[in-house]
Design a protein around this motif. Sequence first.
Motif, PDB file in Angstrom:
ATOM      1  N   PRO A 190       0.883  -1.305   0.082  1.00  0.00           N
ATOM      2  CA  PRO A 190       0.098   0.058  -0.019  1.00  0.00           C
ATOM      3  C   PRO A 190       0.963   1.340   0.029  1.00  0.00           C
ATOM      4  O   PRO A 190       0.506   2.453  -0.362  1.00  0.00           O
ATOM      5  N   GLN A 191       2.160   0.941   0.500  1.00  0.00           N
ATOM      6  CA  GLN A 191       2.860   2.142   0.419  1.00  0.00           C
ATOM      7  C   GLN A 191       3.304   2.685  -0.802  1.00  0.00           C
ATOM      8  O   GLN A 191       3.669   3.924  -1.244  1.00  0.00           O
ATOM      9  N   LEU A 192       3.224   1.884  -1.760  1.00  0.00           N
ATOM     10  CA  LEU A 192       3.578   2.228  -3.325  1.00  0.00           C
ATOM     11  C   LEU A 192       2.294   2.617  -4.134  1.00  0.00           C
ATOM     12  O   LEU A 192       2.338   2.592  -5.429  1.00  0.00           O
ATOM     13  N   ASN A 193       1.041   2.639  -3.424  1.00  0.00           N
ATOM     14  CA  ASN A 193      -0.135   2.979  -4.241  1.00  0.00           C
ATOM     15  C   ASN A 193      -0.219   4.687  -4.249  1.00  0.00           C
ATOM     16  O   ASN A 193      -0.358   5.439  -3.230  1.00  0.00           O
ATOM     17  N   PHE A 194       0.352   5.067  -5.306  1.00  0.00           N
ATOM     18  CA  PHE A 194       0.373   6.562  -5.415  1.00  0.00           C
ATOM     19  C   PHE A 194      -0.648   7.359  -5.328  1.00  0.00           C
ATOM     20  O   PHE A 194      -0.700   8.635  -5.152  1.00  0.00           O
ATOM     21  N   ASP A 195      -1.865   6.735  -5.433  1.00  0.00           N
ATOM     22  CA  ASP A 195      -3.336   7.326  -5.167  1.00  0.00           C
ATOM     23  C   ASP A 195      -3.453   7.856  -3.843  1.00  0.00           C
ATOM     24  O   ASP A 195      -4.087   9.130  -3.896  1.00  0.00           O
ATOM     25  N   THR A 196      -2.669   7.449  -3.067  1.00  0.00           N
ATOM     26  CA  THR A 196      -2.970   8.008  -1.372  1.00  0.00           C
ATOM     27  C   THR A 196      -2.020   8.873  -1.295  1.00  0.00           C
ATOM     28  O   THR A 196      -2.142   9.674  -0.166  1.00  0.00           O
ATOM     29  N   PHE A 197      -1.032   9.185  -2.188  1.00  0.00           N
ATOM     30  CA  PHE A 197       0.244  10.041  -1.678  1.00  0.00           C
ATOM     31  C   PHE A 197      -0.219  11.606  -1.376  1.00  0.00           C
ATOM     32  O   PHE A 197       0.034  12.035  -0.449  1.00  0.00           O
ATOM     33  N   ASN A 227      -3.145  12.367  -0.470  1.00  0.00           N
ATOM     34  CA  ASN A 227      -3.895  12.681   0.882  1.00  0.00           C
ATOM     35  C   ASN A 227      -2.813  12.641   2.115  1.00  0.00           C
ATOM     36  O   ASN A 227      -2.764  13.616   2.949  1.00  0.00           O
ATOM     37  N   GLN A 228      -1.784  11.660   1.993  1.00  0.00           N
ATOM     38  CA  GLN A 228      -1.010  11.657   3.289  1.00  0.00           C
ATOM     39  C   GLN A 228      -0.076  12.970   3.244  1.00  0.00           C
ATOM     40  O   GLN A 228       0.036  13.199   4.380  1.00  0.00           O
ATOM     41  N   ILE A 229       0.396  13.247   2.127  1.00  0.00           N
ATOM     42  CA  ILE A 229       1.384  14.501   2.065  1.00  0.00           C
ATOM     43  C   ILE A 229       0.618  15.884   2.601  1.00  0.00           C
ATOM     44  O   ILE A 229       1.143  16.673   3.619  1.00  0.00           O
ATOM     45  N   PHE A 230      -0.707  15.874   2.355  1.00  0.00           N
ATOM     46  CA  PHE A 230      -1.627  16.898   2.568  1.00  0.00           C
ATOM     47  C   PHE A 230      -1.645  17.006   4.304  1.00  0.00           C
ATOM     48  O   PHE A 230      -1.340  17.831   5.058  1.00  0.00           O
ATOM     49  N   TRP A 231      -1.936  15.841   4.915  1.00  0.00           N
ATOM     50  CA  TRP A 231      -2.372  15.709   6.193  1.00  0.00           C
ATOM     51  C   TRP A 231      -1.116  15.833   7.000  1.00  0.00           C
ATOM     52  O   TRP A 231      -0.942  16.290   8.039  1.00  0.00           O
ATOM     53  N   SER A 272      -7.325   4.255   4.135  1.00  0.00           N
ATOM     54  CA  SER A 272      -8.690   4.127   3.822  1.00  0.00           C
ATOM     55  C   SER A 272      -9.409   5.318   4.353  1.00  0.00           C
ATOM     56  O   SER A 272      -9.088   5.916   5.559  1.00  0.00           O
ATOM     57  N   PRO A 273     -10.599   5.641   3.769  1.00  0.00           N
ATOM     58  CA  PRO A 273     -11.298   7.065   4.419  1.00  0.00           C
ATOM     59  C   PRO A 273     -12.073   6.600   5.773  1.00  0.00           C
ATOM     60  O   PRO A 273     -12.311   5.568   6.055  1.00  0.00           O
ATOM     61  N   LEU A 274     -11.899   7.706   6.451  1.00  0.00           N
ATOM     62  CA  LEU A 274     -12.614   7.290   7.695  1.00  0.00           C
ATOM     63  C   LEU A 274     -14.157   6.921   7.620  1.00  0.00           C
ATOM     64  O   LEU A 274     -14.686   6.417   8.468  1.00  0.00           O
ATOM     65  N   PHE A 275     -14.825   7.831   6.775  1.00  0.00           N
ATOM     66  CA  PHE A 275     -16.229   8.249   6.759  1.00  0.00           C
ATOM     67  C   PHE A 275     -16.500   7.235   5.144  1.00  0.00           C
ATOM     68  O   PHE A 275     -16.126   7.795   4.371  1.00  0.00           O
ATOM     69  N   GLY A 276     -17.185   6.495   5.252  1.00  0.00           N
ATOM     70  CA  GLY A 276     -17.650   5.733   4.020  1.00  0.00           C
ATOM     71  C   GLY A 276     -16.902   5.038   3.379  1.00  0.00           C
ATOM     72  O   GLY A 276     -15.643   4.815   3.884  1.00  0.00           O
ATOM     73  N   ASP A 277     -16.852   4.693   2.097  1.00  0.00           N
ATOM     74  CA  ASP A 277     -16.072   4.126   1.195  1.00  0.00           C
ATOM     75  C   ASP A 277     -15.544   4.601  -0.041  1.00  0.00           C
ATOM     76  O   ASP A 277     -15.578   3.987  -1.109  1.00  0.00           O
ATOM     77  N   GLY A 278     -15.527   5.897  -0.060  1.00  0.00           N
ATOM     78  CA  GLY A 278     -15.277   6.500  -1.371  1.00  0.00           C
ATOM     79  C   GLY A 278     -13.860   6.438  -1.605  1.00  0.00           C
ATOM     80  O   GLY A 278     -12.798   5.825  -0.947  1.00  0.00           O
ATOM     81  N   PRO A 279     -13.660   7.218  -2.935  1.00  0.00           N
ATOM     82  CA  PRO A 279     -12.172   7.347  -3.217  1.00  0.00           C
ATOM     83  C   PRO A 279     -11.305   8.286  -2.317  1.00  0.00           C
ATOM     84  O   PRO A 279     -12.000   8.877  -1.501  1.00  0.00           O
ATOM     85  N   VAL A 280      -9.941   8.012  -2.056  1.00  0.00           N
ATOM     86  CA  VAL A 280      -9.157   8.732  -1.386  1.00  0.00           C
ATOM     87  C   VAL A 280      -8.719  10.120  -2.161  1.00  0.00           C
ATOM     88  O   VAL A 280      -7.607  10.049  -2.797  1.00  0.00           O
ATOM     89  N   HIS A 281      -9.522  11.364  -2.042  1.00  0.00           N
ATOM     90  CA  HIS A 281      -8.772  12.531  -2.476  1.00  0.00           C
ATOM     91  C   HIS A 281      -7.678  12.983  -1.545  1.00  0.00           C
ATOM     92  O   HIS A 281      -7.746  12.584  -0.742  1.00  0.00           O
ATOM     93  N   TRP A 282      -7.250  14.261  -2.154  1.00  0.00           N
ATOM     94  CA  TRP A 282      -6.160  14.586  -1.307  1.00  0.00           C
ATOM     95  C   TRP A 282      -6.732  15.183   0.212  1.00  0.00           C
ATOM     96  O   TRP A 282      -6.010  15.459   1.232  1.00  0.00           O
ATOM     97  N   TYR A 283      -8.166  15.501   0.173  1.00  0.00           N
ATOM     98  CA  TYR A 283      -8.459  16.204   1.439  1.00  0.00           C
ATOM     99  C   TYR A 283      -9.391  15.370   2.234  1.00  0.00           C
ATOM    100  O   TYR A 283      -9.903  15.613   3.166  1.00  0.00           O
ATOM    101  N   THR A 284      -9.555  13.954   1.757  1.00  0.00           N
ATOM    102  CA  THR A 284     -10.618  13.407   2.382  1.00  0.00           C
ATOM    103  C   THR A 284      -9.922  12.879   3.787  1.00  0.00           C
ATOM    104  O   THR A 284      -8.532  12.415   3.942  1.00  0.00           O
ATOM    105  N   PRO A 285     -10.558  12.923   4.851  1.00  0.00           N
ATOM    106  CA  PRO A 285     -10.103  12.407   6.006  1.00  0.00           C
ATOM    107  C   PRO A 285      -9.930  10.893   6.088  1.00  0.00           C
ATOM    108  O   PRO A 285     -10.906  10.170   5.970  1.00  0.00           O
TER     109      PRO A 285
END
Lengths: 206, 250
Positions: free
Chosen positions: A45-52, A54-58, B22-35
């Motif tokens: 999951p570390q290489l799943n760039f879709d979540t990058f 999100n992680q970087i933002f938070w 994984s998103p905290l709420f629901g099962d949506g895609p993970v956008h950059w702002y998704t908690p």
Amino acid sequence: MISLLQEAATTVVEQSQGAAAASEHGGATAQAAAAAGEASAPGMPQLNFDTFPNQIFWLAISLVVLYWVLSKIALPRIAAVISDRQGAITGDLMAAEEFKQRAKDAEAAYDKALAEARGEAGKIVAANRAEIQKELDAAIAHADAEIAARVSESEKRIREIRDSAQADARQVAREVTAQLVETFGGQVDQGAVDQAVDNRMERALQ
Amino acid sequence: MASDTEKETGLVFHPMQQFEVSPLFGDGPVHWYTPTNVTLWMAIAVLAITALMVLGTRGRAIVPNRLQSVAELAYGMIHKMVEDVAGKDGLKYFPYIMTLFMFIVFGNMLGLLPKSFTVTSHVAVTGVLALAVFISVTTIGFLKNGTAFLGLFWVTSAPLVLRPVLALIELISYFVRPVSHSVRLAGNMMAGHAVIKVFAGFSAIAVISPLSILAVTAMFGLELLVAFIQAYVFTILTCVYLKDALHPSH
């Protein structure tokens, strides 16, 4: 990889759904399961760039908040506490040092006072002794003088007594001699008698 | 493949599942702002650090209580490290290094809680941390020393013939720094957690389960150590890089 997965998914679905399930229905579910399986592909999951993003933002938000909390509140406070403690310790040590010094000074002052008192006492004793000696000397001298005076007085009296005794003796001797001479029928020549008595006494007294 | 093992032995191995974002709420895609669980555990880390460093020291006691002692210990350790490694002029960057250390050590430690999510096991996170160090240190180096900073790559103590070669090696090693810096931390975290998970998976078999639980316990102890050591290593390397930037002469 994906075909393998699809196979696996199909097997799982078939197992769970049972043999009685309609073949096309099962196939549709299998496709859905395969899609789901693809999304959460086994792998890192570390290489799943879709979540990058999100992680970087938070992460950025967390770091900014944390940096703010630490640099504005926590670290200055801890630094102040530590320097306060250091100051308190240093102050206490210095106070202790000062008290020690003061105790030393007090001891030195005490010793000095003691030595001074001893010296003073010695001086007083010496002075007293000298005074007493002086008085004593004076008294002795006085006594000596008195003794001398008395002695001379006594000597004078003794001399007087002796003189008077001599005179008396002479008188008596003269009278006795004159009487004797008269008794033996001689003519009393007062001058010769005196002369003879004086001669005799002169010799006796020598 | 996993399903095959599952079918044959009844064992369930999902050692990497714990690292899923994984998103905290629901099962949506993970956008950059998704908690997501990343948000949750980073927030927990920030709150825990705040509790320790701010609430723990609110007494400002000359004789500290336990919490204040821990906060002061952390402060003293990193402060001394920065001063010893990077020098007195490195103390200006102490809050930044303290932030890194506290975030990493809390991320690592909180990740050891069962069911938790280890934010520092992701190269996305450690990569950003390492890149931030790399970029800021390089900037500081050039701002403080100008072109003299390039003297870091020109080894004057070596024979002149060797210097270009050494310069090339130094340059490569310099640019590899953020990679090793980030992968070291993420790799350690990920590997330890995955191993624990694998050992835990074996406990489904009754005969092996005592051994498995023993192994999990031992690994957990080791991981506690690793969690601290990796945070320490990350921080001390940051200090070393900072020292290179402040005093580039070898």
